[in-house]
Design a protein around this motif. Structure first.
Motif, PDB file in Angstrom:
ATOM      1  N   LEU A 194       5.747 -18.401 -30.113  1.00 45.55           N
ATOM      2  CA  LEU A 194       6.257 -18.368 -28.747  1.00 45.55           C
ATOM      3  C   LEU A 194       5.552 -17.303 -27.907  1.00 45.55           C
ATOM      4  O   LEU A 194       5.350 -17.493 -26.701  1.00 45.55           O
ATOM      5  N   ARG A 197       2.271 -18.758 -26.876  1.00 44.24           N
ATOM      6  CA  ARG A 197       2.487 -19.745 -25.807  1.00 44.24           C
ATOM      7  C   ARG A 197       2.733 -19.056 -24.474  1.00 44.24           C
ATOM      8  O   ARG A 197       2.179 -19.449 -23.441  1.00 44.24           O
ATOM      9  N   ALA A 198       3.557 -17.999 -24.470  1.00 42.20           N
ATOM     10  CA  ALA A 198       3.863 -17.294 -23.230  1.00 42.20           C
ATOM     11  C   ALA A 198       2.630 -16.595 -22.664  1.00 42.20           C
ATOM     12  O   ALA A 198       2.377 -16.635 -21.459  1.00 42.20           O
ATOM     13  N   LEU A 201       0.093 -18.781 -20.704  1.00 37.50           N
ATOM     14  CA  LEU A 201       0.454 -19.330 -19.391  1.00 37.50           C
ATOM     15  C   LEU A 201      -0.411 -18.698 -18.302  1.00 37.50           C
ATOM     16  O   LEU A 201      -0.707 -17.504 -18.343  1.00 37.50           O
ATOM     17  N   ALA A 204       0.176 -14.987 -16.712  1.00 32.72           N
ATOM     18  CA  ALA A 204       1.027 -14.211 -17.624  1.00 32.72           C
ATOM     19  C   ALA A 204       0.734 -12.716 -17.559  1.00 32.72           C
ATOM     20  O   ALA A 204       1.578 -11.896 -17.924  1.00 32.72           O
ATOM     21  N   ILE A 276       7.319 -12.478 -24.996  1.00 34.13           N
ATOM     22  CA  ILE A 276       7.758 -13.856 -24.739  1.00 34.13           C
ATOM     23  C   ILE A 276       8.464 -13.954 -23.387  1.00 34.13           C
ATOM     24  O   ILE A 276       8.156 -14.810 -22.564  1.00 34.13           O
ATOM     25  N   PRO A 279       6.194 -12.477 -19.606  1.00 33.19           N
ATOM     26  CA  PRO A 279       5.207 -13.403 -19.047  1.00 33.19           C
ATOM     27  C   PRO A 279       5.854 -14.692 -18.543  1.00 33.19           C
ATOM     28  O   PRO A 279       5.490 -15.207 -17.476  1.00 33.19           O
ATOM     29  N   THR A 280       6.829 -15.214 -19.281  1.00 28.84           N
ATOM     30  CA  THR A 280       7.492 -16.464 -18.877  1.00 28.84           C
ATOM     31  C   THR A 280       8.252 -16.291 -17.568  1.00 28.84           C
ATOM     32  O   THR A 280       8.151 -17.135 -16.665  1.00 28.84           O
ATOM     33  N   THR A 281       9.004 -15.209 -17.435  1.00 31.29           N
ATOM     34  CA  THR A 281       9.791 -15.010 -16.221  1.00 31.29           C
ATOM     35  C   THR A 281       8.894 -14.769 -15.004  1.00 31.29           C
ATOM     36  O   THR A 281       9.173 -15.293 -13.916  1.00 31.29           O
ATOM     37  N   LEU A 299      15.826 -19.243 -18.318  1.00 33.90           N
ATOM     38  CA  LEU A 299      14.738 -19.672 -19.199  1.00 33.90           C
ATOM     39  C   LEU A 299      14.673 -21.186 -19.408  1.00 33.90           C
ATOM     40  O   LEU A 299      13.575 -21.737 -19.504  1.00 33.90           O
ATOM     41  N   PHE A 316      12.549 -21.781 -29.190  1.00 36.20           N
ATOM     42  CA  PHE A 316      13.095 -20.523 -28.692  1.00 36.20           C
ATOM     43  C   PHE A 316      14.567 -20.370 -29.090  1.00 36.20           C
ATOM     44  O   PHE A 316      14.989 -19.310 -29.574  1.00 36.20           O
TER      45      PHE A 316
END
Length: 453
Positions: A194, A197-198, A201, A204, A276, A279-281, A299, A316
């Protein structure tokens, strides 16, 4: 047979399989520490209190307070060879200390009653994500609200406690140890997948910079106390778990090295969680400091917008479920160990009784969520929130304070059991006698709202 087993436990023998192997103990202790707190609570308090600067502060607090108290709890458990209450009695010779120890046992029991509900949320959301149903609606706040308005949280709460009881019933080596030997490596794999993956992006880097590039102007006295509190609680201190696990540790095991391993595992988990979440947020324009809703409301929106979102969203929430179960296992073992010694029951009977009571005690917390039972909300808080507040802000700090004072002042054999010498020993005792009690007391006073910053 029971008398022989009790004698074996006190003398450091195998005790009918009630012993961890060296690696099994470390993995079980790491599993107890890396619960939902580091994946659910850590990201949003980091977002609220300064990002990278707060993370650095958390690391410092982990080193100067968390690790010394962790070593103290493990030493008490192994030295006393009993539950969190009887270990203190055996080492001190006074029942008063046992009463303080019982408070930590009660705390673990109550925490499990509502923690199992949150663990159930993660299982429900994992199922919704893998099936694609999680992304059928764009209003994730409404989805979460409808879920809590239903009776599904009670079903998932029951399932979590049932699975936890099944593991505990198999014993220390065949149950707790084997379970953690499977789940902890699984956690690491999921975290790495994960995180990759994040980090892949587009955009990120901004989230990584927020998490790893300190801006010390954002720090405050409140940030320091919050960081200290999270460092303390992220290691499962003050709730009897580490004292209970310590009772199952072989005398040849180095508690100092084990403490470093557990602290390192907790820190790595928090670090990967940050890689995780942030970067995602940032990529999807989410607010990392929005609170507990970050995981179950914000999320899912991010996962729905990314390719293969159902897969990564499912992974997740499976990660969260794994982390939750490693903690519920350690929490249930605390009262089970007490009941076995107090009533001389078998492990199976003890687990059944304690798990059943825990489920029943947790029902008001589950029913207070949503609009199912309105009278379970009072004083502006739901029954669930009150249980969380009392345990987090009163019971756990009190438990931690008791251990630091006991090891620092009352127990003469602490140095020998901890295996420390010279400068390391003097530093450890100084932290336990003067630094840790003061800081834990400050956290207690701040968390309870007695002092304001």
């Amino acid at each position: 047979m029971k008398k022989n087993q009790s004698a074996s436990l006190q003398s450091g023998g195998k005790g009918a399989g009630e012993r961890f192997s060296s690696s099994g103990f470390i993995l079980a202790a790491i599993g107890s520490a890396v619960g939902l707190g580091n994946m659910w609570k850590f990201p949003y308090i980091t977002g609220q209190y300064g990002g990278a600067a707060f993370f650095l502060l958390f690391v410092i607090c982990l080193l100067i307070v968390g690790l010394p108290v962790l070593l103290a709890e493990l030493a008490v458990g192994r030295g006393g060879r009993g539950n969190a209450s009887t270990s203190l009695i055996r080492l001190s010779g006074h029942k008063l200390w046992g009463g303080f120890g019982f408070i930590t046992i009660l705390g673990a029991f109550v925490i499990l009653s509502f923690y199992a509900i949150v663990a159930g949320w993660t299982m429900h959301y994992a199922m919704l994500s893998f099936t694609g149903k999680l992304f059928a609606s764009e209003d994730y706040a409404m989805l979460f609200s409808h879920f809590n308005d239903s009776w599904l949280p009670v079903f998932w709460q029951f399932l979590v406690i049932f699975l936890t009881g099944f593991i505990i019933m198999r014993g220390v080596s065949a149950g707790i140890e084997k379970f953690n030997k499977v789940l902890i490596p699984g956690l690491v794999i999921l975290l790495v997948v994960l995180a990759i993956r994040a980090l892949s992006l587009e955009g990120a880097g901004e989230g990584v910079s927020f998490f790893l590039k300190p801006d010390f102007s954002k720090l405050s006295a409140e940030s320091a106390l919050v960081a200290l509190g999270h460092a303390f609680f992220s290691l499962s201190l003050g709730m009897g778990t580490m004292m209970t696990y310590g009772a199952y540790v072989d005398k040849r095991q180095s508690l100092g090295l084990a403490t470093l391993a557990v602290g390192g595992g907790d820190l790595i988990y928090a670090f990967l969680a940050g890689l995780i979440i942030f970067p995602t947020t940032f990529v999807f324009g989410l607010e990392a400091s929005q609170g507990p809703g970050l995981v179950f409301v914000a999320l899912p929106a991010a996962f729905s917008a990314m390719p293969f979102g159902s897969l990564f969203g499912g992974l997740f929430f499976v990660l969260l479920a794994f982390a939750a179960l490693t903690s519920t296992v350690s929490l249930l073992e605390v009262p089970v160990a007490f009941v076995r010694e107090a009533f001389k029951w078998s492990r199976g009977v003890s687990v059944f009784v304690v798990a059943s009571l825990c489920f029943l005690i947790g029902l008001p917390s589950a029913m207070s969520l949503g609009n199912k039972v309105s009278w379970l909300t009072f004083g502006g808080k739901s029954f669930f929130d009150w249980m969380d507040f009392v345990c987090s802000n009163i019971v756990l700090p009190m438990g931690g304070l008791v251990v630091t004072l006991f090891v620092g002042y009352a127990w003469k054999g602490a140095a020998k059991e901890a295996g420390l010498r010279g400068w390391w020993l003097q530093t450890w005792l100084f932290m336990l006698r003067y630094v840790a009690p003061l800081l834990v007391l400050l956290v207690f006073l701040y968390s309870a709202g007695i002092i304001k910053l």
